[in-house]
Design an enzyme around this catalytic site. Structure first.
Site, PDB file in Angstrom:
ATOM      1  N   MET A  88      45.482  43.513  36.863  1.00  0.00           N
ATOM      2  CA  MET A  88      45.386  43.909  38.261  1.00  0.00           C
ATOM      3  C   MET A  88      45.062  45.393  38.351  1.00  0.00           C
ATOM      4  SD  MET A  88      46.037  41.044  39.750  1.00  0.00           S
ATOM      5  CE  MET A  88      46.165  41.642  41.428  1.00  0.00           C
ATOM      6  N   GLU A  89      44.342  45.769  39.385  1.00  0.00           N
ATOM      7  CA  GLU A  89      43.867  47.139  39.529  1.00  0.00           C
ATOM      8  C   GLU A  89      45.001  48.156  39.557  1.00  0.00           C
ATOM      9  OE1 GLU A  89      40.895  49.689  42.483  1.00  0.00           O
ATOM     10  OE2 GLU A  89      41.039  47.516  42.647  1.00  0.00           O
ATOM     11  N   SER A  90      46.168  47.749  40.020  1.00  0.00           N
ATOM     12  CA  SER A  90      47.305  48.664  40.108  1.00  0.00           C
ATOM     13  C   SER A  90      47.849  49.061  38.746  1.00  0.00           C
ATOM     14  CB  SER A  90      48.424  48.031  40.933  1.00  0.00           C
ATOM     15  OG  SER A  90      48.791  46.783  40.377  1.00  0.00           O
TER      16      SER A  90
END
Length: 286
Positions: free
Chosen positions: A54-56
């Protein structure tokens, strides 16, 4: 209708088609929405060793609940580790990601994507519409070993040349991607609401590979802005299996991504769907 006479909608077909693009063992950078649902369906069916990112900064989550944003707690459920955004993208630039799943406002025949500006009668400095920009899309398109593009089929979106290349595909075709310093990767497919496009291994131009049920070649040609190449034998896109439908409807039981359910979402029914999908999805971990 699917194989056993059970109805499915278009978004559920897109989820299944996205899932089929993923191989067991792939490391997948998946965006929130249909791409992430597709990755989850793949992991819970034919690709149990898939690793999502995930981008986070979350690597390897296996969420019990639907993810509505990259800051959700469910992004880190059962994850291998959580790190920072910059570390995740650094790993991607090192070639550690097999698949990137992205979209945009425009795509052209070489798989270049635009999410920066629609020019209209203007130009970059005075566009008809200014869009959100790259975010992480350029990094994904430049560094992932292959990309899967999803967007609706409309003539204004499918152009011979995008107004601005936010995320590179095969640029000008043939070996132009390599000449630009991107020696690997590139789009593998474009999944739309009517068909699936793939890319010629020599010219790198998109061609029609698969039609969804009830769609014709002429209908596709009428919705692209170039002289579209067509495979010698055009396939029919396989419908979702019962297993894929069951899992999709457990994860997205409120139809947030598959049936326009976001507009009816309240805090109370959101909590209810999280609790129910949490209980149902735990069955897959036992």
């Amino acid at each position: 209708m699917n194989n056993n006479g059970t109805g499915y909608n278009l978004q559920e077909l897109l989820v299944a088609a996205s899932a089929r693009e993923i191989n067991d063992g792939d490391v997948v950078f998946a965006g929130v929405g249909v791409p992430l649902l597709g990755a989850l369906v793949a992991k819970l069916t034919h690709a149990p060793n898939l690793i999502m990112a995930m981008e986070s900064g979350s690597i390897g989550p296996f969420p019990y609940r639907i993810i509505l944003g990259i800051g959700d707690n469910s992004c880190v459920e059962n994850s291998i580790c959580t790190t920072s955004l910059w570390r995740l993208f650094s790993d991607q630039q090192c070639g550690f990601f097999d698949v990137g799943m992205i979209g945009g406002a425009q795509v052209d025949k070489y798989g270049n994507l635009n999410s920066t500006a629609i020019y209209g009668e203007g130009d970059y400095h005075r566009p008809a519409s200014r869009l959100p920009g790259s975010g992480g899309a350029n990094d994904i398109a430049s560094s992932a070993r292959r990309t899967i593009i999803t967007l609706p089929l409309e003539k204004r979106r499918f152009l011979e040349r995008v107004d601005y290349i936010t995320s590179p595909g095969y640029i000008d075709g043939y070996n132009s991607r390599e000449k630009a310093g991107l020696p690997s990767g590139g789009p593998a497919s474009i999944i739309t609401n009517k068909c699936i496009f793939r890319f010629d291994p020599e010219t790198r131009e998109a061609y029609l590979d698969s039609l969804h049920e009830g769609i014709t070649v002429d209908e596709i040609k009428a919705n692209v802005s170039w002289d579209l190449k067509v495979a010698p034998v055009v396939k029919t896109t396989p419908p979702p299996t019962d297993e894929q439908l069951i899992i999709t409807r457990i994860v997205d039981r409120a139809g947030i991504y598959t049936n326009g359910g976001l507009k009816n979402l309240t805090f109370e029914n959101y909590m209810d769907l999280l609790e129910k999908s949490h209980d149902d999805l735990q069955l897959f971990f036992k």
